[in-house]
Write an enzyme that holds these catalytic residues in place. Structure first.
Site, PDB file in Angstrom:
ATOM      1  N   GLY A   7       0.861  -1.189   0.000  1.00 37.11           N
ATOM      2  CA  GLY A   7       0.000   0.000   0.000  1.00 37.11           C
ATOM      3  C   GLY A   7       0.891   1.231   0.000  1.00 37.11           C
ATOM      4  N   GLY A   9       0.106   4.532  -0.826  1.00 38.06           N
ATOM      5  CA  GLY A   9      -0.650   5.773  -0.983  1.00 38.06           C
ATOM      6  C   GLY A   9       0.066   6.855  -0.192  1.00 38.06           C
ATOM      7  CB  ALA A  10      -1.279   9.652   1.795  1.00 39.91           C
ATOM      8  CG  MET A  11      -0.627   7.375   6.077  1.00 40.97           C
ATOM      9  SD  MET A  11       0.225   8.713   6.947  1.00 40.97           S
ATOM     10  CE  MET A  11       0.701   7.892   8.436  1.00 40.97           C
ATOM     11  CB  ALA A 133       0.698  11.186   4.397  1.00 39.90           C
ATOM     12  CE  LYS A 189      -4.426   8.362  14.577  1.00 38.52           C
ATOM     13  NZ  LYS A 189      -3.809   7.917  13.341  1.00 38.52           N
ATOM     14  CG  ASN A 193      -9.624   7.935  13.176  1.00 39.13           C
ATOM     15  OD1 ASN A 193      -8.823   7.115  13.602  1.00 39.13           O
ATOM     16  ND2 ASN A 193      -9.219   9.048  12.596  1.00 39.13           N
ATOM     17  CG  ASN A 197     -11.763  10.962  10.455  1.00 37.68           C
ATOM     18  OD1 ASN A 197     -11.225  10.983   9.366  1.00 37.68           O
ATOM     19  ND2 ASN A 197     -11.096  11.193  11.565  1.00 37.68           N
ATOM     20  CD  GLU A 274      -9.179   3.529   6.633  1.00 30.62           C
ATOM     21  OE1 GLU A 274      -8.980   4.606   7.226  1.00 30.62           O
ATOM     22  OE2 GLU A 274      -8.295   2.672   6.491  1.00 30.62           O
TER      23      GLU A 274
HETATM   24  P1  NAD Z   1      -4.402   6.160   0.748  1.00 33.03           P
HETATM   25  O1  NAD Z   1      -5.793   6.137   0.236  1.00 33.03           O
HETATM   26  O2  NAD Z   1      -3.552   7.323   0.357  1.00 33.03           O
HETATM   27  O3  NAD Z   1      -3.643   4.842   0.237  1.00 33.03           O
HETATM   28  C1  NAD Z   1      -4.128   3.555   0.574  1.00 33.03           C
HETATM   29  C2  NAD Z   1      -4.186   2.701  -0.689  1.00 33.03           C
HETATM   30  O4  NAD Z   1      -5.217   3.212  -1.562  1.00 33.03           O
HETATM   31  C3  NAD Z   1      -2.898   2.702  -1.507  1.00 33.03           C
HETATM   32  O5  NAD Z   1      -2.693   1.398  -1.992  1.00 33.03           O
HETATM   33  C4  NAD Z   1      -3.190   3.659  -2.645  1.00 33.03           C
HETATM   34  O6  NAD Z   1      -2.466   3.354  -3.809  1.00 33.03           O
HETATM   35  C5  NAD Z   1      -4.678   3.430  -2.859  1.00 33.03           C
HETATM   36  N1  NAD Z   1      -5.355   4.607  -3.444  1.00 33.03           N
HETATM   37  C6  NAD Z   1      -5.204   5.899  -3.058  1.00 33.03           C
HETATM   38  N2  NAD Z   1      -5.996   6.709  -3.817  1.00 33.03           N
HETATM   39  C7  NAD Z   1      -6.641   5.889  -4.691  1.00 33.03           C
HETATM   40  C8  NAD Z   1      -7.576   6.122  -5.747  1.00 33.03           C
HETATM   41  N3  NAD Z   1      -8.009   7.348  -6.027  1.00 33.03           N
HETATM   42  N4  NAD Z   1      -8.030   5.049  -6.425  1.00 33.03           N
HETATM   43  C9  NAD Z   1      -7.595   3.799  -6.136  1.00 33.03           C
HETATM   44  N5  NAD Z   1      -6.700   3.514  -5.142  1.00 33.03           N
HETATM   45  C10 NAD Z   1      -6.231   4.551  -4.439  1.00 33.03           C
HETATM   46  O7  NAD Z   1      -4.487   5.965   2.310  1.00 33.03           O
HETATM   47  P2  NAD Z   1      -3.526   6.542   3.453  1.00 33.03           P
HETATM   48  O8  NAD Z   1      -3.934   7.927   3.758  1.00 33.03           O
HETATM   49  O9  NAD Z   1      -2.132   6.259   3.076  1.00 33.03           O
HETATM   50  O10 NAD Z   1      -3.970   5.654   4.686  1.00 33.03           O
HETATM   51  C11 NAD Z   1      -3.515   4.317   4.884  1.00 33.03           C
HETATM   52  C12 NAD Z   1      -3.932   3.876   6.275  1.00 33.03           C
HETATM   53  O11 NAD Z   1      -3.260   4.702   7.245  1.00 33.03           O
HETATM   54  C13 NAD Z   1      -5.425   4.026   6.566  1.00 33.03           C
HETATM   55  O12 NAD Z   1      -5.845   3.007   7.437  1.00 33.03           O
HETATM   56  C14 NAD Z   1      -5.510   5.350   7.297  1.00 33.03           C
HETATM   57  O13 NAD Z   1      -6.634   5.447   8.149  1.00 33.03           O
HETATM   58  C15 NAD Z   1      -4.220   5.310   8.101  1.00 33.03           C
HETATM   59  N6  NAD Z   1      -3.705   6.625   8.495  1.00 33.03           N
HETATM   60  C16 NAD Z   1      -3.687   7.639   7.597  1.00 33.03           C
HETATM   61  C17 NAD Z   1      -3.179   8.872   7.998  1.00 33.03           C
HETATM   62  C18 NAD Z   1      -3.112  10.028   7.020  1.00 33.03           C
HETATM   63  O14 NAD Z   1      -2.822  11.155   7.449  1.00 33.03           O
HETATM   64  N7  NAD Z   1      -3.305   9.808   5.727  1.00 33.03           N
HETATM   65  C19 NAD Z   1      -2.700   9.050   9.297  1.00 33.03           C
HETATM   66  C20 NAD Z   1      -2.704   7.965  10.166  1.00 33.03           C
HETATM   67  C21 NAD Z   1      -3.220   6.743   9.759  1.00 33.03           C
END
Ligand code: NAD
Length: 312
Positions: A7, A9-11, A133, A189, A193, A197, A274
């Site tokens: 995964g 994505g942002a984090m 992130a 936490k 959320n 959230n 989520e």
């Molecule tokens: P994210 O959505 O950025 O990424 C998660 C996954 O989704 C990745 O595999 C990414 O490639 C995919 N994705 C992202 N956008 C997409 C789209 N438009 N279409 C299809 N797939 C897509 O999620 P995140 O923010 O990295 O969060 C990951 C986990 O960490 C979650 O459980 C979140 O609650 C937790 N978290 C997030 C933060 C934050 O600030 N972002 C902080 C603490 C915990």
């Protein structure tokens, strides 16, 4: 350390950038085609506190990762969304060797039940992170501010390796802390959320605006009481007054004008949420334990209804 990020994505991008920069051997695995293409072409890019950074690391789709010959990382870090976790790990489970640990820092409850299908409890590490992130687009993260990580082995047998992970995270500047009670922190936490959230998403407002409503105090206290009643059945005694204080102080703090991540996902980007792992988990477990959780039930259903309306 040989680390696979499941995964990106942002984090996942934030943690991958920091862990790679500090000398670890990173492999990225993701399920979003546009993201894979962007990272393959440009590496993981980010606006890191106002500075552009980019770093190339090997990246594979979930399907490609399934076929990687002889690759068994020391650590797999799960950074999918909660609802993607089962599918992702069912696909990459063959990378979990006899010495591979899995770390999960996702928001919400119940991830251990999913991960225990793929890795023995002795090699599972749970925790939370206060790093944040965002994503500006595929392969392009927005990373501001600071944070920390709390982590603990799920089973006592995993402590030695968890302390090694703590050292690796320390070197990467991720400010880790070994926790003696990660499950408490996860529930605490989840209360944030499960109030900010979900309520901001339903009310279409930011955190400060939620705090200005007359109903905010009662809503927060009632939802936190439902979380506490269910947590108590799992041996966790949440300090409701402290948790309420912790959530309510955001109303006038630095993040008052912030729209929480569920708002960004649902209202702005029309993505699934989520909620099933937050208020939905409390509702589901409440039913198992015979604990009434009407606010969590209503919130879960409203969020799901909104997901359907926006994803028509
Ligand atoms: P994210 O959505 O950025 O990424 C998660 C996954 O989704 C990745 O595999 C990414 O490639 C995919 N994705 C992202 N956008 C997409 C789209 N438009 N279409 C299809 N797939 C897509 O999620 P995140 O923010 O990295 O969060 C990951 C986990 O960490 C979650 O459980 C979140 O609650 C937790 N978290 C997030 C933060 C934050 O600030 N972002 C902080 C603490 C915990």
């Amino acid at each position: 350390m040989k680390i696979a990020m499941v995964g990106v994505g942002a984090m996942g991008s934030r943690f991958a950038l920091e862990l790679h920069k500090s000398g670890n051997d990173l492999v990225l695995i993701d399920g979003w085609d546009e993201n894979l293409a962007a990272i393959r072409q440009n590496g993981v890019q980010a606006n890191l506190n106002g500075k552009h950074v980019a770093d190339k690391m090997p990246i594979y789709s979930l399907e490609e990762a399934q076929k990687l010959p002889d690759y068994q990382p020391d650590l797999m870090i799960a950074f999918t969304k909660s609802y993607q976790l089962d599918d992702a790990f069912s696909k990459v489970q063959n990378l979990i060797g006899p010495h591979t640990y899995v770390l999960c820092l996702l928001n919400g409850m119940g991830h251990e039940e999913i991960l225990k299908k793929y890795v023995p409890a002795q090699r599972l590490i749970l925790g939370i992170t206060m790093w944040t992130a965002g994503l500006a687009g595929p392969g392009n993260a927005t990373l501001f501010g600071t944070g920390n990580v709390e982590l603990q082995n799920y089973d006592p047998a995993g402590k030695e390796f968890t302390l090694e992970v703590e050292k690796v995270f320390e070197k990467a500047g991720l400010y880790p802390k070994y926790s003696e009670n990660a499950r408490y922190s996860i529930w605490r936490k989840a209360c944030v959320n499960g109030t900010l959230n979900t309520l901001c998403s339903i009310l279409d407002c930011n955190i400060g605006e939620l705090g200005q409503t007359k109903e905010a105090e009662d809503l927060l206290k009632t939802i936190i009481a439902e979380f506490a009643a269910v947590a108590s059945h799992e041996g966790i005694e949440l300090d409701q007054a402290e948790v309420y204080q912790h959530v309510a102080e955001t109303f006038n703090g630095d993040i008052a004008d912030h729209y929480p991540s569920m708002y960004q996902d649902l209202i702005k980007n029309h993505r699934q949420t989520e909620v099933d792992f937050i208020n939905g988990a409390v509702w589901r477990r409440g039913q198992e334990y015979g604990v009434a959780t009407p606010y969590c039930a209503l919130i879960t259903q409203l969020i799901h209804a909104k997901e359907q309306l926006l994803n028509k």
